[in-house]
Design a protein around this motif. Structure first.
Motif, short mmCIF file in Angstrom:
data_model
loop_
_atom_site.label_atom_id
_atom_site.label_comp_id
_atom_site.label_asym_id
_atom_site.label_seq_id
_atom_site.Cartn_x
_atom_site.Cartn_y
_atom_site.Cartn_z
N SER A 11 32.62 37.44 37.31
CA SER A 11 33.95 37.47 37.93
C SER A 11 33.81 37.22 39.43
N CYS A 12 34.95 37.13 40.10
CA CYS A 12 34.91 36.86 41.55
C CYS A 12 35.14 38.12 42.38
N ASP A 13 35.34 39.27 41.76
CA ASP A 13 35.61 40.56 42.41
C ASP A 13 37.07 40.72 42.86
N GLY A 14 37.90 39.69 42.64
CA GLY A 14 39.28 39.76 43.12
C GLY A 14 40.08 40.89 42.49
N CYS A 15 39.85 41.19 41.21
CA CYS A 15 40.60 42.28 40.58
C CYS A 15 40.14 43.63 41.12
N GLU A 56 36.14 44.54 34.86
CA GLU A 56 36.43 43.20 35.39
C GLU A 56 35.35 42.24 34.91
N GLY A 82 42.36 41.45 34.33
CA GLY A 82 42.43 40.06 34.73
C GLY A 82 41.97 39.02 33.72
N ALA A 83 42.16 37.75 34.13
CA ALA A 83 41.91 36.61 33.24
C ALA A 83 40.45 36.51 32.81
N CYS A 84 39.52 36.88 33.68
CA CYS A 84 38.10 36.80 33.30
C CYS A 84 37.82 37.76 32.13
N GLY A 134 46.61 38.64 34.64
CA GLY A 134 46.81 38.06 35.97
C GLY A 134 45.49 37.65 36.58
N CYS A 135 45.58 36.89 37.65
CA CYS A 135 44.39 36.43 38.37
C CYS A 135 44.76 36.30 39.85
N PRO A 136 44.66 37.45 40.59
CA PRO A 136 44.17 38.76 40.13
C PRO A 136 45.28 39.55 39.42
FE1 SF4 Z 1 38.73 36.96 40.17
FE2 SF4 Z 1 40.84 36.09 38.80
FE3 SF4 Z 1 38.62 36.86 37.51
FE4 SF4 Z 1 40.18 38.70 38.70
S1 SF4 Z 1 40.74 37.39 36.95
S2 SF4 Z 1 37.93 38.59 38.81
S3 SF4 Z 1 40.87 37.54 40.53
S4 SF4 Z 1 38.83 35.10 38.92
#
Ligand code: SF4
Length: 165
Positions: A11-15, A56, A82-84, A134-136
């Motif tokens: 993941s990107c850590d956004g959540c 996440e 989130g979407a991930c 959601g994303c995030p």
């Molecule tokens: Fe990042 Fe979107 Fe994945 Fe959340 S769902 S970890 S915001 S890429």
């Protein structure tokens, strides 16, 4: 008092940042929540079991597939963020590609990689109690989920955010 754990997979850590963004609201319930595992915010790690685990990210390695099963076993309620975590995320684009071909095109030493051929959602591996989409994710839905679980009731979420399986 509930014990809360936050876990990261691919993941990107956004959540998780959405959770950190709830700092003021979480301070209001600080006396009722014990953060047992949240590496983005604290180095303190407490052993399980955990009342609530927020997860996440998607599963992309065999080690992650094993780790999420252990987290599920240690968690009374598991919520995916989130979407991930719910659909595999942008990293699931590789699911219809040749991962070995991708790896050799991108990395000088693809043999160092330890990866599955696919990125899969958490629910493909373990039972999930609630999904926040959601994303995030939406901060309001996250706060509703935490306050509801603190109160011992079901979170009031949009129908598509609840997993009935
Ligand atoms: Fe990042 Fe979107 Fe994945 Fe959340 S769902 S970890 S915001 S890429």
């Amino acid at each position: 008092m509930i014990t809360l754990a936050v876990w990261k997979f691919a993941s990107c850590d956004g959540c998780q940042l959405s959770l950190l963004d709830c700092e003021d609201e979480l301070l209001a319930v600080a006396g009722q929540v014990r953060i047992a595992h949240f590496l983005e915010a604290s180095r303190e790690v407490l052993p399980g079991p955990y009342d609530v685990s927020l997860v996440e990210g998607s599963i992309t390695t065999a080690a992650d597939a094993e780790r999420i099963r252990a987290i599920r076993d240690a968690s009374r309620v598991l919520v995916t963020l989130g979407a991930c975590a719910n659909a595999g995320g942008i990293q699931a684009l590789r699911n219809s590609a040749d991962v070995a071909e991708y790896a050799s095109a991108v990395y000088a030493r693809p043999d160092y990689l330890d990866t599955l051929a696919t990125s899969t959602p958490i629910a493909a591996h373990v039972d999930v109690d609630y999904e926040l989409h959601g994303c995030p994710i939406d901060k309001g839905q996250l706060l509703e989920t935490i306050t509801a679980l603190l109160a011992g009731r079901k979170p009031n979420l949009p129908a598509h955010s609840v997993c009935f399986d």
